[in-house]
Scaffold this active site. Structure first.
Site, PDB file in Angstrom:
ATOM      1  N   GLY A 132       0.858  -1.192   0.000  1.00 54.72           N
ATOM      2  CA  GLY A 132       0.000   0.000   0.000  1.00 54.72           C
ATOM      3  C   GLY A 132       0.888   1.233   0.000  1.00 54.72           C
ATOM      4  O   GLY A 132       1.162   1.813  -1.049  1.00 54.72           O
ATOM      5  N   TRP A 157      -8.369  -3.613  -1.749  1.00 51.21           N
ATOM      6  CA  TRP A 157      -8.835  -2.410  -1.058  1.00 51.21           C
ATOM      7  C   TRP A 157      -9.130  -1.299  -2.064  1.00 51.21           C
ATOM      8  O   TRP A 157      -8.719  -0.159  -1.867  1.00 51.21           O
ATOM      9  CB  TRP A 157      -7.814  -1.919  -0.011  1.00 51.21           C
ATOM     10  N   GLU A 368      -4.921   6.979   0.791  1.00 52.91           N
ATOM     11  CA  GLU A 368      -4.333   8.150   0.117  1.00 52.91           C
ATOM     12  C   GLU A 368      -3.183   8.754   0.935  1.00 52.91           C
ATOM     13  O   GLU A 368      -3.075   9.961   1.100  1.00 52.91           O
ATOM     14  CB  GLU A 368      -5.406   9.187  -0.217  1.00 52.91           C
ATOM     15  N   GLU A 372       1.032   8.441   9.010  1.00 52.39           N
ATOM     16  CA  GLU A 372       2.479   8.407   9.213  1.00 52.39           C
ATOM     17  C   GLU A 372       3.225   8.860   7.954  1.00 52.39           C
ATOM     18  O   GLU A 372       4.201   9.611   8.045  1.00 52.39           O
ATOM     19  CB  GLU A 372       2.923   6.983   9.610  1.00 52.39           C
TER      20      GLU A 372
HETATM   21  C1  FAD Z   1     -11.737   2.018   2.831  1.00 59.02           C
HETATM   22  C2  FAD Z   1     -10.505   1.984   2.001  1.00 59.02           C
HETATM   23  C3  FAD Z   1     -10.574   2.344   0.656  1.00 59.02           C
HETATM   24  C4  FAD Z   1      -9.444   2.302  -0.154  1.00 59.02           C
HETATM   25  N1  FAD Z   1      -9.539   2.622  -1.491  1.00 59.02           N
HETATM   26  C5  FAD Z   1      -8.443   2.482  -2.307  1.00 59.02           C
HETATM   27  C6  FAD Z   1      -8.548   2.718  -3.720  1.00 59.02           C
HETATM   28  O1  FAD Z   1      -9.615   3.070  -4.240  1.00 59.02           O
HETATM   29  N2  FAD Z   1      -7.456   2.510  -4.488  1.00 59.02           N
HETATM   30  C7  FAD Z   1      -6.247   2.107  -3.974  1.00 59.02           C
HETATM   31  O2  FAD Z   1      -5.299   1.942  -4.727  1.00 59.02           O
HETATM   32  N3  FAD Z   1      -6.126   1.890  -2.633  1.00 59.02           N
HETATM   33  C8  FAD Z   1      -7.185   2.067  -1.798  1.00 59.02           C
HETATM   34  N4  FAD Z   1      -7.072   1.827  -0.429  1.00 59.02           N
HETATM   35  C9  FAD Z   1      -5.811   1.332   0.084  1.00 59.02           C
HETATM   36  C10 FAD Z   1      -5.014   2.370   0.837  1.00 59.02           C
HETATM   37  O3  FAD Z   1      -4.538   3.354  -0.031  1.00 59.02           O
HETATM   38  C11 FAD Z   1      -3.877   1.654   1.584  1.00 59.02           C
HETATM   39  O4  FAD Z   1      -4.494   0.873   2.586  1.00 59.02           O
HETATM   40  C12 FAD Z   1      -2.902   2.631   2.195  1.00 59.02           C
HETATM   41  O5  FAD Z   1      -2.083   3.189   1.187  1.00 59.02           O
HETATM   42  C13 FAD Z   1      -1.986   1.979   3.257  1.00 59.02           C
HETATM   43  O6  FAD Z   1      -1.414   0.832   2.765  1.00 59.02           O
HETATM   44  P1  FAD Z   1      -1.492  -0.538   3.597  1.00 59.02           P
HETATM   45  O7  FAD Z   1      -2.886  -0.769   4.014  1.00 59.02           O
HETATM   46  O8  FAD Z   1      -0.822  -1.570   2.768  1.00 59.02           O
HETATM   47  O9  FAD Z   1      -0.652  -0.267   4.896  1.00 59.02           O
HETATM   48  P2  FAD Z   1       0.932  -0.389   5.027  1.00 59.02           P
HETATM   49  O10 FAD Z   1       1.579   0.371   3.955  1.00 59.02           O
HETATM   50  O11 FAD Z   1       1.293  -1.831   5.163  1.00 59.02           O
HETATM   51  O12 FAD Z   1       1.175   0.331   6.413  1.00 59.02           O
HETATM   52  C14 FAD Z   1       0.921  -0.283   7.663  1.00 59.02           C
HETATM   53  C15 FAD Z   1       1.332   0.678   8.773  1.00 59.02           C
HETATM   54  O13 FAD Z   1       2.734   0.972   8.678  1.00 59.02           O
HETATM   55  C16 FAD Z   1       2.927   2.374   8.588  1.00 59.02           C
HETATM   56  N5  FAD Z   1       4.038   2.641   7.672  1.00 59.02           N
HETATM   57  C17 FAD Z   1       4.268   2.076   6.463  1.00 59.02           C
HETATM   58  N6  FAD Z   1       5.379   2.599   5.916  1.00 59.02           N
HETATM   59  C18 FAD Z   1       5.844   3.538   6.780  1.00 59.02           C
HETATM   60  C19 FAD Z   1       6.948   4.450   6.770  1.00 59.02           C
HETATM   61  N7  FAD Z   1       7.794   4.528   5.741  1.00 59.02           N
HETATM   62  N8  FAD Z   1       7.103   5.255   7.846  1.00 59.02           N
HETATM   63  C20 FAD Z   1       6.246   5.213   8.876  1.00 59.02           C
HETATM   64  N9  FAD Z   1       5.176   4.376   8.951  1.00 59.02           N
HETATM   65  C21 FAD Z   1       4.985   3.558   7.909  1.00 59.02           C
HETATM   66  C22 FAD Z   1       1.631   2.912   8.006  1.00 59.02           C
HETATM   67  O14 FAD Z   1       1.455   4.287   8.289  1.00 59.02           O
HETATM   68  C23 FAD Z   1       0.611   2.026   8.682  1.00 59.02           C
HETATM   69  O15 FAD Z   1       0.361   2.531   9.964  1.00 59.02           O
HETATM   70  C24 FAD Z   1      -8.197   1.902   0.402  1.00 59.02           C
HETATM   71  C25 FAD Z   1      -8.122   1.568   1.768  1.00 59.02           C
HETATM   72  C26 FAD Z   1      -9.253   1.618   2.560  1.00 59.02           C
HETATM   73  C27 FAD Z   1      -9.146   1.250   4.007  1.00 59.02           C
END
Ligand code: FAD
Length: 406
Positions: A132, A157, A368, A372
């Protein structure tokens, strides 16, 4: 001179969304949320109001409104329910405005025009099960074959995954660069639901934005013609980030609407509920929560308006938009938590809307750019570690005026 007044046109669009929402959405939203039901019939109504092509020029089927209007619409929609603003974020913000800025004339005619008219619904597919925040970690690939690409991978997602017709998808088109995690190996594509090898599903375990649709889609050697490459091969990362400038803007304005909804619900309840012989609004600690909501609302609104003003003027706004998104979403979580608190046990029940606000606000603190990621970005701007370089294509300016509406 800074002018903080909204124009007549701004007030008109704000008013028409507010009136439509009060009539068509407010009476039913609790049931839609309880039933976990995305109501497709809302889409033609939004199209009728011009919302689905809000800031797309008239010559491309849009309503030709400026970016402040897009923010106002987003704020009004999330005042009703986050699921409605999400439609604006993925369809209008992430997808349509990217095609407007980076698409070929042929892509604008084939995809942007029907999308802006609301005849086709669009979304944005970047996130995958394993990646993500770390965009370079995505695994989807686009293998070149003659005059087309074969796309394979899974996106997860994705808002409107089971609803949209068209998808802006990012995948690795250079497998050597994928190994090196070099983002210049990523390319953006337009994928249609009808393309062979495409399938989608809805995530049913989600606990917020229940009146919305969030899901996944799988691409099994989906044939995508060259004509559907957005920008140039290798520009996928830049395009994905550009799209987020527009998506985040709608999220910031939407979260501002959610704070206002929390404030209004809390004010109404605090004047109705009595403890110790007085309205709870008389207690200073309740006032404190309401005051915080008001300051968060006003500050969030100014931040997204500034970003919208920069967009209208055709100026780079990645930094300002990111700050607006980060601030407003974090503030909306605070406002929703306090709105439940003001309502006491009643806030813990679906009889009042604040529980829905509490569930809904959290998504925007994650998507988006997580809280963090935005925090790190803002620190890096201030520290001088991050500088935005010009992009090859820009969002077209809409208003050359220096006025900044309220
Ligand atoms: C309701 C919903 C709708 C969505 N709609 C879309 C969509 O239409 N299109 C799309 O492409 N995506 C969509 N998403 C996905 C969303 O963009 C991702 O969930 C988001 O980018 C975070 O990625 P992840 O869930 O893989 O978390 P991760 O990237 O795995 O992060 C997990 C945790 O680690 C922290 N973290 C990660 N890297 C770092 C860093 N370098 N420094 C500090 N902290 C860090 C994060 O802040 C978070 O707390 C949606 C998500 C939700 C919940």
């Amino acid at each position: 001179m800074i002018n903080f007044d909204l124009t007549e046109e701004h007030r008109l669009i704000e008013q028409s969304v507010r009136e439509w929402g009060a009539r068509e959405i407010a009476p039913r939203i609790r049931e839609l949320d309880r039933e976990h039901r995305f109501d497709r019939n809302i889409l033609p109504q939004m199209a009728e109001l011009g919302l689905l092509g809000c800031s797309v020029p008239v010559e491309y089927g849009g309503a030709g409104m400026d970016y402040i209007s897009l923010g106002l619409v987003s704020e009004e929609l999330e005042y009703l329910d986050t699921s409605l603003r999400v439609i604006m974020s993925v369809h209008a913000g992430l997808n349509c405005l990217t095609l407007l800025s980076w698409g070929t004339e042929d892509q604008r005619q084939r995809y942007l025009v029907p999308q802006a008219r609301g005849e086709k619904i669009a979304t944005y597919g970047l996130t995958e099960p394993a990646a993500g925040s770390d965009v370079r970690g995505i695994q989807s690939v686009a293998v070149r074959k003659g005059d087309r690409y074969l796309l394979s991978g899974e996106k997860m997602w994705i808002s409107l995954a089971d609803v949209a017709d068209n998808f802006l998808v990012v995948a690795w088109s250079d497998l050597e660069k994928k190994k090196q995690r070099d983002p210049s190996g990523l390319t953006a594509f337009i994928v249609e639901r009808g393309f062979k090898g495409f399938s989608s599903g809805t995530l049913t375990q989600k606990w917020g934005i229940l009146a919305g649709n969030t899901g996944y889609f799988t691409m099994d050697e989906v044939e995508v013609p060259d004509a559907n490459v957005v920008g140039r091969p290798g520009e996928g990362f830049k395009i994905a980030m550009f799209a987020l400038d527009q998506g985040r803007y709608t999220v910031a304005a939407g979260a501002t609407g959610l704070i206002r909804a929390c404030r209004d619900a809390s004010v109404a309840y605090a004047k109705e509920r009595r403890t110790f012989g007085v309205e709870i609004a008389q207690h200073q600690l309740v006032k404190e929560m309401i005051a915080q909501m008001e300051s968060d609302y006003q500050a969030s609104r100014l931040l997204w308006l500034r970003a919208g003003f920069l967009k209208n003027s055709g100026r780079r706004n990645t930094r300002e938009t990111g700050l607006a998104k980060w601030f407003a979403t974090v503030a909306s979580e605070r406002a929703a938590g306090d709105a439940v608190q003001v309502h006491g046990a009643n806030g813990y029940s679906d009889e009042y809307p604040v529980g829905r606000f509490y569930r809904n606000c959290k998504g925007a603190v994650i998507y988006e750019g997580t809280r963090e990621i935005h925090k790190v970005m803002q620190a890096d701007y201030v520290l001088g570690y991050r500088v935005d370089r010009p992009t090859r294509c820009d969002l077209p300016a809409t208003a050359p005026s220096a006025d900044m509406p309220r």
